[in-house]
Every structure is written in structure tokens, then in C-alpha cells.
Design a protein around this motif. Structure first.
Motif, PDB file in Angstrom:
ATOM      1  N   GLN A 185      42.446  40.949  46.999  1.00  0.00           N
ATOM      2  CA  GLN A 185      42.003  42.059  46.155  1.00  0.00           C
ATOM      3  C   GLN A 185      42.201  41.663  44.698  1.00  0.00           C
ATOM      4  O   GLN A 185      42.950  40.747  44.382  1.00  0.00           O
ATOM      5  CB  GLN A 185      42.828  43.326  46.441  1.00  0.00           C
ATOM      6  CG  GLN A 185      42.746  43.826  47.854  1.00  0.00           C
ATOM      7  CD  GLN A 185      41.419  44.466  48.167  1.00  0.00           C
ATOM      8  OE1 GLN A 185      40.718  44.945  47.284  1.00  0.00           O
ATOM      9  NE2 GLN A 185      41.048  44.453  49.430  1.00  0.00           N
ATOM     10  N   SER A 186      41.570  42.405  43.816  1.00  0.00           N
ATOM     11  CA  SER A 186      41.790  42.141  42.397  1.00  0.00           C
ATOM     12  C   SER A 186      43.210  42.575  42.038  1.00  0.00           C
ATOM     13  O   SER A 186      43.789  43.456  42.689  1.00  0.00           O
ATOM     14  CB  SER A 186      40.767  42.907  41.548  1.00  0.00           C
ATOM     15  OG  SER A 186      41.044  44.286  41.579  1.00  0.00           O
ATOM     16  N   PRO A 187      43.788  41.982  41.009  1.00  0.00           N
ATOM     17  CA  PRO A 187      45.153  42.346  40.626  1.00  0.00           C
ATOM     18  C   PRO A 187      45.303  43.830  40.264  1.00  0.00           C
ATOM     19  O   PRO A 187      46.317  44.444  40.578  1.00  0.00           O
ATOM     20  CB  PRO A 187      45.442  41.453  39.421  1.00  0.00           C
ATOM     21  CG  PRO A 187      44.536  40.285  39.579  1.00  0.00           C
ATOM     22  CD  PRO A 187      43.315  40.820  40.246  1.00  0.00           C
ATOM     23  N   VAL A 188      44.283  44.417  39.643  1.00  0.00           N
ATOM     24  CA  VAL A 188      44.361  45.827  39.267  1.00  0.00           C
ATOM     25  C   VAL A 188      44.378  46.706  40.513  1.00  0.00           C
ATOM     26  O   VAL A 188      45.146  47.678  40.592  1.00  0.00           O
ATOM     27  CB  VAL A 188      43.194  46.206  38.325  1.00  0.00           C
ATOM     28  CG1 VAL A 188      43.176  47.693  38.052  1.00  0.00           C
ATOM     29  CG2 VAL A 188      43.275  45.425  37.035  1.00  0.00           C
ATOM     30  N   THR A 189      43.566  46.360  41.508  1.00  0.00           N
ATOM     31  CA  THR A 189      43.547  47.123  42.762  1.00  0.00           C
ATOM     32  C   THR A 189      44.895  47.029  43.457  1.00  0.00           C
ATOM     33  O   THR A 189      45.434  48.036  43.931  1.00  0.00           O
ATOM     34  CB  THR A 189      42.438  46.600  43.695  1.00  0.00           C
ATOM     35  OG1 THR A 189      41.197  46.669  43.006  1.00  0.00           O
ATOM     36  CG2 THR A 189      42.371  47.399  44.974  1.00  0.00           C
ATOM     37  N   THR A 190      45.440  45.828  43.529  1.00  0.00           N
ATOM     38  CA  THR A 190      46.737  45.634  44.171  1.00  0.00           C
ATOM     39  C   THR A 190      47.832  46.388  43.429  1.00  0.00           C
ATOM     40  O   THR A 190      48.670  47.048  44.054  1.00  0.00           O
ATOM     41  CB  THR A 190      47.078  44.130  44.240  1.00  0.00           C
ATOM     42  OG1 THR A 190      46.029  43.460  44.922  1.00  0.00           O
ATOM     43  CG2 THR A 190      48.382  43.894  44.959  1.00  0.00           C
ATOM     44  N   LEU A 191      47.830  46.316  42.108  1.00  0.00           N
ATOM     45  CA  LEU A 191      48.842  47.018  41.314  1.00  0.00           C
ATOM     46  C   LEU A 191      48.719  48.522  41.471  1.00  0.00           C
ATOM     47  O   LEU A 191      49.729  49.223  41.643  1.00  0.00           O
ATOM     48  CB  LEU A 191      48.714  46.629  39.845  1.00  0.00           C
ATOM     49  CG  LEU A 191      49.728  47.263  38.895  1.00  0.00           C
ATOM     50  CD1 LEU A 191      51.141  46.815  39.281  1.00  0.00           C
ATOM     51  CD2 LEU A 191      49.436  46.883  37.465  1.00  0.00           C
ATOM     52  N   THR A 192      47.504  49.050  41.467  1.00  0.00           N
ATOM     53  CA  THR A 192      47.302  50.485  41.641  1.00  0.00           C
ATOM     54  C   THR A 192      47.796  50.937  43.005  1.00  0.00           C
ATOM     55  O   THR A 192      48.487  51.959  43.125  1.00  0.00           O
ATOM     56  CB  THR A 192      45.810  50.840  41.478  1.00  0.00           C
ATOM     57  OG1 THR A 192      45.367  50.382  40.202  1.00  0.00           O
ATOM     58  CG2 THR A 192      45.581  52.319  41.606  1.00  0.00           C
ATOM     59  N   TRP A 193      47.459  50.175  44.050  1.00  0.00           N
ATOM     60  CA  TRP A 193      47.902  50.514  45.399  1.00  0.00           C
ATOM     61  C   TRP A 193      49.427  50.468  45.490  1.00  0.00           C
ATOM     62  O   TRP A 193      50.050  51.342  46.085  1.00  0.00           O
ATOM     63  CB  TRP A 193      47.261  49.570  46.404  1.00  0.00           C
ATOM     64  CG  TRP A 193      47.692  49.825  47.810  1.00  0.00           C
ATOM     65  CD1 TRP A 193      48.466  49.018  48.573  1.00  0.00           C
ATOM     66  CD2 TRP A 193      47.414  50.969  48.606  1.00  0.00           C
ATOM     67  NE1 TRP A 193      48.676  49.587  49.801  1.00  0.00           N
ATOM     68  CE2 TRP A 193      48.030  50.788  49.850  1.00  0.00           C
ATOM     69  CE3 TRP A 193      46.680  52.130  48.389  1.00  0.00           C
ATOM     70  CZ2 TRP A 193      47.950  51.718  50.872  1.00  0.00           C
ATOM     71  CZ3 TRP A 193      46.605  53.060  49.410  1.00  0.00           C
ATOM     72  CH2 TRP A 193      47.224  52.853  50.622  1.00  0.00           C
TER      73      TRP A 193
END
Length: 87
Positions: A41-49
Motif C-alpha cells: 500500500q502507499s505509505p499514506v494509506t498504511t499510516l492512516t490505517w
């Protein structure tokens, strides 16, 4: 339909629904809570999750505790009321 109306208007329903949701959240988390981290996943998606899961992991035990205390409090109050009425 009348049964559903009786369940939803029951005084125990809100706390029981919250407690059930917390238990379901933790059971689902035990069976695959980190599945998002195993895929690309993109880093932003992973961080948000991860932020969402962190907030849910911190707040859900608190919500479950408050719901359990409310259920016990209501049950004891109703038990005392019914004992006073029968005496």
C-alpha cells in the motif's frame, strides 16, 4: 416487527450494542487485524490505517468498560426496584 421494536427500545440495548461491537472488533482483530500491512500500500494509506487501528485499540476497551459498568448498574438498579416492589 414488534419484537424488534421491543429490543431497540429496551434500556439495555445501547450498552449491549456497544459491548457487542467492542467484542466483535477484538475478535476480528485477532483473526486478521494486520492484513493491511502484509499487502503493498502507499505509505499514506498504511499510516492512516495504523492511526485508525491505534485509536480504536485505545478507545474500544474504554467504551467496553463503560458499557459493562452501565449494564451492571442498570441490572442492579432493576433488581433492587423489583425487590422493593415485592416486599
Amino acid at each position: 416487527m414488534e419484537t424488534l421494536k421491543n429490543v431497540v427500545t429496551n434500556e439495555y440495548f445501547p450498552a449491549a450494542a456497544v459491548l457487542s461491537g467492542v467484542i466483535l472488533f477484538w475478535i476480528l482483530g485477532l483473526f486478521g487485524g494486520l492484513s493491511l500491512l502484509s499487502t503493498r500500500q502507499s505509505p499514506v494509506t498504511t499510516l492512516t490505517w495504523m492511526m485508525f487501528v491505534y485509536a480504536a485499540a485505545v478507545l474500544s476497551p474504554l467504551a467496553g468498560l463503560v458499557a459493562a459498568v452501565d449494564l451492571i448498574r442498570r441490572w442492579l438498579q432493576n433488581r433492587q426496584t423489583s425487590a422493593a416492589e415485592s416486599a
